[in-house]
Write an enzyme that holds these catalytic residues in place. Structure first.
Site, short mmCIF file in Angstrom:
data_model
loop_
_atom_site.label_atom_id
_atom_site.label_comp_id
_atom_site.label_asym_id
_atom_site.label_seq_id
_atom_site.Cartn_x
_atom_site.Cartn_y
_atom_site.Cartn_z
N HIS A 142 0.79 -1.24 0.00
CA HIS A 142 0.00 0.00 0.00
C HIS A 142 0.82 1.29 0.00
O HIS A 142 0.31 2.35 0.34
CB HIS A 142 -0.94 0.03 1.22
CG HIS A 142 -2.00 -1.01 1.19
ND1 HIS A 142 -1.77 -2.33 1.43
CD2 HIS A 142 -3.33 -0.91 0.95
CE1 HIS A 142 -2.89 -3.01 1.35
NE2 HIS A 142 -3.85 -2.19 1.04
N CYS A 159 -16.65 1.02 0.93
CA CYS A 159 -15.70 1.67 0.01
C CYS A 159 -15.95 1.27 -1.44
O CYS A 159 -15.67 2.04 -2.36
CB CYS A 159 -14.26 1.28 0.34
SG CYS A 159 -13.60 2.09 1.80
N GLU A 170 -12.27 -9.99 -0.72
CA GLU A 170 -13.08 -8.76 -0.84
C GLU A 170 -13.39 -8.53 -2.33
O GLU A 170 -13.21 -7.44 -2.86
CB GLU A 170 -12.32 -7.56 -0.26
CG GLU A 170 -11.84 -7.80 1.17
CD GLU A 170 -11.23 -6.58 1.82
OE1 GLU A 170 -11.70 -6.19 2.89
OE2 GLU A 170 -10.26 -6.02 1.27
N CYS A 172 -10.80 1.76 6.42
CA CYS A 172 -10.86 2.54 5.19
C CYS A 172 -12.22 3.20 4.97
O CYS A 172 -12.32 4.27 4.37
CB CYS A 172 -10.53 1.65 4.00
SG CYS A 172 -11.37 0.06 4.07
N CYS A 173 -13.30 2.55 5.46
CA CYS A 173 -14.65 3.01 5.07
C CYS A 173 -15.09 4.32 5.73
O CYS A 173 -15.67 5.17 5.03
CB CYS A 173 -15.68 1.92 5.34
SG CYS A 173 -15.35 0.35 4.52
N HIS A 191 -2.43 -1.55 -4.81
CA HIS A 191 -3.80 -1.05 -4.61
C HIS A 191 -3.91 0.26 -5.37
O HIS A 191 -3.36 1.28 -4.96
CB HIS A 191 -4.07 -0.82 -3.12
CG HIS A 191 -5.53 -0.59 -2.80
ND1 HIS A 191 -6.32 0.28 -3.52
CD2 HIS A 191 -6.32 -1.13 -1.86
CE1 HIS A 191 -7.55 0.27 -3.00
NE2 HIS A 191 -7.58 -0.58 -2.00
N HIS A 216 -10.35 -7.89 -6.35
CA HIS A 216 -10.70 -7.02 -5.23
C HIS A 216 -11.55 -5.84 -5.72
O HIS A 216 -11.14 -5.10 -6.62
CB HIS A 216 -9.40 -6.54 -4.59
CG HIS A 216 -9.58 -5.78 -3.33
ND1 HIS A 216 -9.78 -4.42 -3.32
CD2 HIS A 216 -9.59 -6.18 -2.04
CE1 HIS A 216 -9.90 -4.02 -2.05
NE2 HIS A 216 -9.79 -5.06 -1.25
O1 FUB Z 1 -6.45 -2.19 1.49
C1 FUB Z 1 -6.94 -0.89 1.78
C2 FUB Z 1 -8.42 -0.96 1.92
O2 FUB Z 1 -8.73 -1.88 2.97
C3 FUB Z 1 -9.17 -1.49 0.73
O3 FUB Z 1 -9.54 -0.53 -0.17
C4 FUB Z 1 -10.31 -2.15 1.37
O4 FUB Z 1 -10.99 -3.02 0.53
C5 FUB Z 1 -9.69 -2.81 2.54
O5 FUB Z 1 -9.06 -3.98 2.16
ZN ZN Z 2 -13.52 0.32 3.15
#
Ligand code: FUB
Ligand code: ZN
Length: 639
Positions: A128, A330, A312, A400-401, A181, A260
């Site tokens: 990330h 998300c 996911e 993250c959400c 990502h 994902h």
């Molecule tokens: O990996 C970063 C965030 O956490 C992703 O966008 C979400 O799906 C969760 O895995």
């Molecule tokens: Zn999220």
């Protein structure tokens, strides 16, 4: 012809459905999420004070920076539309500490500076690193646009310059990799637009184009890290691993959305930006195909995306289970980002329809009406069998959400209108006012509406002198009939031209001109494509863009025993005191009971059914009254 969204600074939400939600986001969610960021060590991580064994300093996680960045972005959006000196100084202090964490060569990441500096750019696939850059870059652009202060943006341009020096074709001696990502792609395009610096667009294009090319970068990178080669494994395992990151094939050769769900949609949102800015028709054509697959075969009726908890991820076509649905908050938000970009490239209402579906359902289901509790997953049935119990919570380990929700709610204004040379487009029906540029002239456009509870929308235009242009109003995909009035005179809707789902009202407009729309908004019974096994012989209820569900608190336990006869009438009623004021649907149904089934699993007799009253509430508002309540979107149906 491509459209330009009316920016947030020029489009304010002033009332109706969204204003109270935005107020709650400002008053509750912003402080609540800041407290979580601070309490978990994410804010102080930018002090770079972590050392092995040092007490009281939590180790910065690889994606903590992104959580803080989304808070910064949210706060910036909030300040654009509502000045708040206390929030502004809290934001200034945080931005200063982020800026101070930048390294002399431009690098900025708390984990890879404090914890594993030797691993910088060594594992793009999993860690990330570039994702965090992307969120910080988006935050910096938003901060600059909100405050006019450049130092955060300058910080991020220095970091972007370092990325530009580091990543690119191997023939130039650079790392031919791309983010594990996605997120940097769309952020780099925002930086390009904010600074005019073309290298940021070029780097975004490199990340988009290089993805999925052979040799597969993540596999080369793993070898370079000295990871032992994997034992021989079936090819489908190898493909599945690549698909998780959408690294299995170049986007231009992709037709199906896989892997994902958030990664995929951030990627395609960024790719849409690249296609637009770089005029890449082949990329755009691929995105159209992927969009069709995503929204015609893999999207929940709520705009939820991603059927499988494992990875996911998206499932097969039509694999849309309800109780085990992942549908991460998300992912619905990411769908809005992607839809908004496609909409502004194609000026086609089908993208706005999807954006609206997600916004009123699978996005805002992610936050409690109180603003301080969140869902990470948004299934379409919950707590039915006691296997997976679900209720909103204040924070998550992987969080993250929450700040994805806050940032989309407070930037809603920018999704409402777009312009092109001689037209203003009305995509969403949101009470508010906006300033739009028609060629060289500015006009005001105001909406008054309690949509989505009623279908009436009143649009008032303001301008200095008579101006000729078209007002293009979206005819929502859910709506079958509309009445249109201009300055009190009813128009024959059949004579109003429809252009890619937009009603075109053109002419010479004057200050104070009024357009009235009355969208017919009956209760609709909606069925799923017959290949969606989970919804077979089931029905759901929708009114306007709002999808409904049954909750145990209204209907008692055992929701899956409720059967809705096809002819059952369901009447809408606005209940001001319920769930912040919502339209509910009430009617008669049948309820199966187990009388006569004692001691039997199979029998030749039927099942007794009793007449019962049922009440449905908007899906987004479920789970706000009693904890771990039963909830069901797709109801059994009978003749
Ligand atoms: O990996 C970063 C965030 O956490 C992703 O966008 C979400 O799906 C969760 O895995
Ligand atoms: Zn999220």
């Amino acid at each position: 012809m491509a459209l330009d969204p009316v920016p947030l600074a020029d489009s304010k939400v002033t009332g109706g459905f969204w204003k109270p939600r935005q107020d709650t986001t400002r008053d509750v969610s912003i402080p609540a999420t800041y407290a979580q960021l601070a309490g978990t060590g994410r804010i102080d991580a930018f002090k770079l004070a972590w050392r092995p064994g040092r007490p009281g300093v939590p180790q910065p996680h690889v994606f903590w920076d992104s959580d803080v960045a989304k808070w910064v972005e949210t706060a910036a959006y909030s300040l654009v539309t509502k000045p708040d000196p206390a929030l502004a100084s809290q934001l200034d202090a945080l931005v200063d500490s982020i800026v101070a964490a930048q390294q002399p060569d431009g690098y900025l990441n708390t984990h890879f500076t404090a914890v594993e500096p030797h691993m910088r750019f060594k594992n793009l696939r999993d860690w990330h690193e570039i994702y965090c850059f992307g969120h910080l870059a988006e935050a910096a652009v938003a901060h600059f646009q909100a405050t006019g202060k450049r130092h955060f943006l300058d910080t991020m341009t220095r970091y972007a310059d370092l990325l530009d020096k580091s990543f690119g074709p191997a023939s130039e001696g650079k790392i031919p990799g791309y983010p594990g990502h996605p997120e940097a792609e769309l952020a780099l395009v925002k930086m390009y637009k904010a600074t005019g610096e073309k290298i940021y667009l070029a780097l975004a294009k490199f990340f988009v184009d290089e993805r999925g090319q052979a040799p597969f970068y993540y596999e080369t990178e793993a070898q370079q890290r000295g990871e032992p080669p994997r034992p021989p494994e079936p090819l489908d395992r190898v493909f599945a691993r690549r698909e998780y990151h959408q690294a299995h094939a170049p986007i231009v050769d992709t037709e199906e959305i896989v892997g994902h769900a958030v990664r995929a949609q951030y990627l395609y949102a960024g790719a849409a930006d690249v296609a637009r800015e770089a005029n890449d028709a082949e990329l755009l054509a691929a995105l159209r195909k992927i969009w069709d697959n995503a929204t015609l075969k893999k999207m929940y009726i709520t705009g939820g995306m991603g059927a499988r908890p494992d990875g996911e991820a998206f499932g097969r076509d039509y694999e849309l289970p309800n109780e085990t649905a992942y549908a991460e908050t998300c992912a619905a938000i990411a769908l809005c980002f992607w839809a908004h970009r496609m909409l502004n490239i194609e000026a086609d209402a089908r993208y706005a329809d999807v954006m609206e579906r997600a916004l009123y359902n699978g996005v805002i289901s992610g936050v409690s009406l109180s603003g301080d509790k969140f869902f990470y997953v948004n299934p379409l049935a919950a707590n039915l069998h006691g296997k997976r119990t679900l209720e909103r919570t204040t924070w998550f380990g992987c969080s993250c959400c929450p700040n994805n929700l806050t940032r989309i709610e407070l930037s809603l204004g920018q999704y409402v209108y777009s312009t092109c040379e001689a037209a203003v487009y009305v995509h969403l029906f949101v009470e508010g006012e906006a300033k739009a540029k028609i060629g060289e002239r500015s006009i005001m456009i105001r909406q008054k509406t309690v949509y989505p509870w009623e279908g009436k929308v009143v649009i008032t235009l303001g301008m200095e002198r008579e101006t000729e242009f078209a007002v293009k109003v979206r005819m929502p995909g859910w709506c079958k009939s509309v009445a249109i009035g201009v300055n009190g005179t009813e128009m024959d809707a059949a004579n109003v031209p429809l252009e890619k789902g937009y009603m075109v009202l053109s002419g010479a407009w004057n200050d104070g001109d009024v357009i009235e729309l009355l969208f017919d908004m009956p209760v609709e019974r909606v069925h799923a494509h017959p290949k969606v096994e989970a919804d077979s012989c089931r029905v759901t209820l929708q009114r306007g863009p709002v999808v409904y569900c049954l909750e145990g608190v209204d209907n008692g336990p055992g929701l899956d025993g409720i059967v809705l006869p096809q002819k059952a009438k369901l009447l809408p009623a606005f209940e001001p005191g319920l769930l912040g004021g919502v339209v509910t649907l009430a009617g008669e149904a049948l309820r199966q009971d187990s009388t006569g089934w004692e001691g039997a699993l199979y029998a030749t007799h039927g099942t007794r059914q009793q007449r019962v009253s049922v009440k449905a509430v908007p899906y987004f508002a479920w789970g706000n009254r009693t904890p771990r309540e039963e909830m069901l979107v797709w109801i059994r149906e009978t003749q």
